[in-house]
Design a protein around this motif. Structure first.
Motif, PDB file in Angstrom:
ATOM      1  N   HIS A 150     -11.591  -3.482  -0.080  1.00 41.58           N
ATOM      2  CA  HIS A 150     -10.296  -2.873  -0.384  1.00 41.58           C
ATOM      3  C   HIS A 150      -9.698  -2.287   0.882  1.00 41.58           C
ATOM      4  O   HIS A 150     -10.371  -2.128   1.897  1.00 41.58           O
ATOM      5  CB  HIS A 150     -10.440  -1.787  -1.460  1.00 41.58           C
ATOM      6  CG  HIS A 150     -11.432  -0.725  -1.104  1.00 41.58           C
ATOM      7  ND1 HIS A 150     -11.127   0.337  -0.283  1.00 41.58           N
ATOM      8  CD2 HIS A 150     -12.729  -0.575  -1.436  1.00 41.58           C
ATOM      9  CE1 HIS A 150     -12.187   1.098  -0.136  1.00 41.58           C
ATOM     10  NE2 HIS A 150     -13.182   0.555  -0.821  1.00 41.58           N
ATOM     11  N   GLY A 151      -8.433  -1.957   0.810  1.00 43.05           N
ATOM     12  CA  GLY A 151      -7.735  -1.333   1.926  1.00 43.05           C
ATOM     13  C   GLY A 151      -8.152   0.121   2.084  1.00 43.05           C
ATOM     14  O   GLY A 151      -8.909   0.667   1.276  1.00 43.05           O
ATOM     15  N   ASP A 168      -6.676   2.788   1.503  1.00 44.09           N
ATOM     16  CA  ASP A 168      -6.299   3.685   0.406  1.00 44.09           C
ATOM     17  C   ASP A 168      -7.182   3.513  -0.824  1.00 44.09           C
ATOM     18  O   ASP A 168      -7.053   4.234  -1.806  1.00 44.09           O
ATOM     19  CB  ASP A 168      -4.835   3.484   0.024  1.00 44.09           C
ATOM     20  CG  ASP A 168      -4.537   2.079  -0.494  1.00 44.09           C
ATOM     21  OD1 ASP A 168      -5.480   1.270  -0.656  1.00 44.09           O
ATOM     22  OD2 ASP A 168      -3.352   1.789  -0.726  1.00 44.09           O
ATOM     23  N   LEU A 172      -7.128   1.150  -2.922  1.00 45.46           N
ATOM     24  CA  LEU A 172      -6.469   0.397  -3.990  1.00 45.46           C
ATOM     25  C   LEU A 172      -5.916  -0.942  -3.527  1.00 45.46           C
ATOM     26  O   LEU A 172      -5.937  -1.911  -4.269  1.00 45.46           O
ATOM     27  CB  LEU A 172      -5.324   1.232  -4.583  1.00 45.46           C
ATOM     28  CG  LEU A 172      -5.727   2.594  -5.159  1.00 45.46           C
ATOM     29  CD1 LEU A 172      -4.488   3.396  -5.519  1.00 45.46           C
ATOM     30  CD2 LEU A 172      -6.618   2.406  -6.368  1.00 45.46           C
ATOM     31  N   SER A 173      -5.379  -0.979  -2.346  1.00 47.99           N
ATOM     32  CA  SER A 173      -4.725  -2.195  -1.853  1.00 47.99           C
ATOM     33  C   SER A 173      -5.777  -3.197  -1.368  1.00 47.99           C
ATOM     34  O   SER A 173      -6.928  -2.837  -1.139  1.00 47.99           O
ATOM     35  CB  SER A 173      -3.750  -1.850  -0.727  1.00 47.99           C
ATOM     36  OG  SER A 173      -4.459  -1.276   0.356  1.00 47.99           O
ATOM     37  N   PRO A 174      -5.371  -4.446  -1.198  1.00 43.53           N
ATOM     38  CA  PRO A 174      -6.318  -5.454  -0.707  1.00 43.53           C
ATOM     39  C   PRO A 174      -6.830  -5.109   0.694  1.00 43.53           C
ATOM     40  O   PRO A 174      -6.136  -4.471   1.487  1.00 43.53           O
ATOM     41  CB  PRO A 174      -5.491  -6.742  -0.666  1.00 43.53           C
ATOM     42  CG  PRO A 174      -4.348  -6.499  -1.584  1.00 43.53           C
ATOM     43  CD  PRO A 174      -4.069  -5.029  -1.528  1.00 43.53           C
ATOM     44  N   ARG A 191      -5.640  -9.740   2.849  1.00 44.43           N
ATOM     45  CA  ARG A 191      -4.200  -9.919   3.108  1.00 44.43           C
ATOM     46  C   ARG A 191      -3.972 -11.064   4.103  1.00 44.43           C
ATOM     47  O   ARG A 191      -3.070 -11.878   3.925  1.00 44.43           O
ATOM     48  CB  ARG A 191      -3.572  -8.625   3.631  1.00 44.43           C
ATOM     49  CG  ARG A 191      -3.324  -7.596   2.556  1.00 44.43           C
ATOM     50  CD  ARG A 191      -2.365  -6.493   3.004  1.00 44.43           C
ATOM     51  NE  ARG A 191      -2.597  -5.998   4.341  1.00 44.43           N
ATOM     52  CZ  ARG A 191      -3.392  -4.976   4.655  1.00 44.43           C
ATOM     53  NH1 ARG A 191      -4.038  -4.333   3.713  1.00 44.43           N
ATOM     54  NH2 ARG A 191      -3.536  -4.594   5.917  1.00 44.43           N
TER      55      ARG A 191
END
Length: 188
Positions: free
Chosen positions: A85-86, A88, A90-92, A97
């Motif tokens: 995950h990224g 944060d 939550l993000s990819p 990406r």
């Protein structure tokens, strides 16, 4: 299923969470991940460690989960594609990406293994670990200077992961972009 002479409760730390499945002593990590923990990102391709579809990270190192007995990785940190995950949370992941931005997948079957393998090899290169094509003296393998990742170097380091669709040029571009951006990213 309870514990007996052929089954044991094995604490497994996967993607930052501890699970306590009761496993057959002969069960592979891949089978336990998929069948007991419902983490189906790692795929069963060849079941012989030859295709890389089952690649996960074990203590940050690439591993073919179809060849590892689940009981052998007790106490290890296991990361599957579901744990990427990224920053944060939550993000990819930046590598995910890069794969999307460069169309580095077609059917997607090999993608989880490709991502985990690429993440592991980026760490190996940062740690100065040489590959078969690393120029002599470019890495000392003992935590020396990071290995510069040319396209040839990336292809060599990812050669254990097969893509039946032939997305290799885009996979190399995605890994190259992530490496150039310094995207080690976060794993859980």
């Amino acid at each position: 299923m309870g514990t007996d002479v052929f089954h044991s409760e094995v604490p497994l730390r996967v993607n930052g969470r501890t699970h306590r499945p009761v496993v057959d002593h002969r069960a592979t990590l891949l089978d336990v991940l998929r069948e007991q923990l419902d983490l189906t990102g790692a795929k069963k391709g060849c079941d012989h460690g030859q295709c890389g579809a089952c690649t996960v990270l074990v203590d940050g190192r690439r591993a073919n989960s179809c060849l590892l007995l689940a009981v052998a990785v007790e106490g290890c940190d296991i990361t599957t594609v579901e744990g990427l995950h990224g920053a944060d949370g939550l993000s990819p992941h930046p590598l995910q990406r890069a794969f999307v931005e460069r169309d580095a997948f077609q059917c997607g079957y090999c993608t989880p293994g490709q991502l985990c393998s690429a993440l592991g090899m980026l760490a190996e290169a940062r740690a100065g670990e040489a590959s078969h094509v690393t120029e002599p003296g470019a890495a000392d393998g003992a935590g020396g200077a990071p290995v510069r990742l040319s396209r040839e170097e990336i292809r060599e380091r990812l050669s254990g992961n097969l893509c039946r669709c032939g997305a290799y040029p885009h996979i190399v571009e995605a890994v190259e972009a992530a490496a150039a951006a310094g995207e080690g990213g976060v794993v859980r």
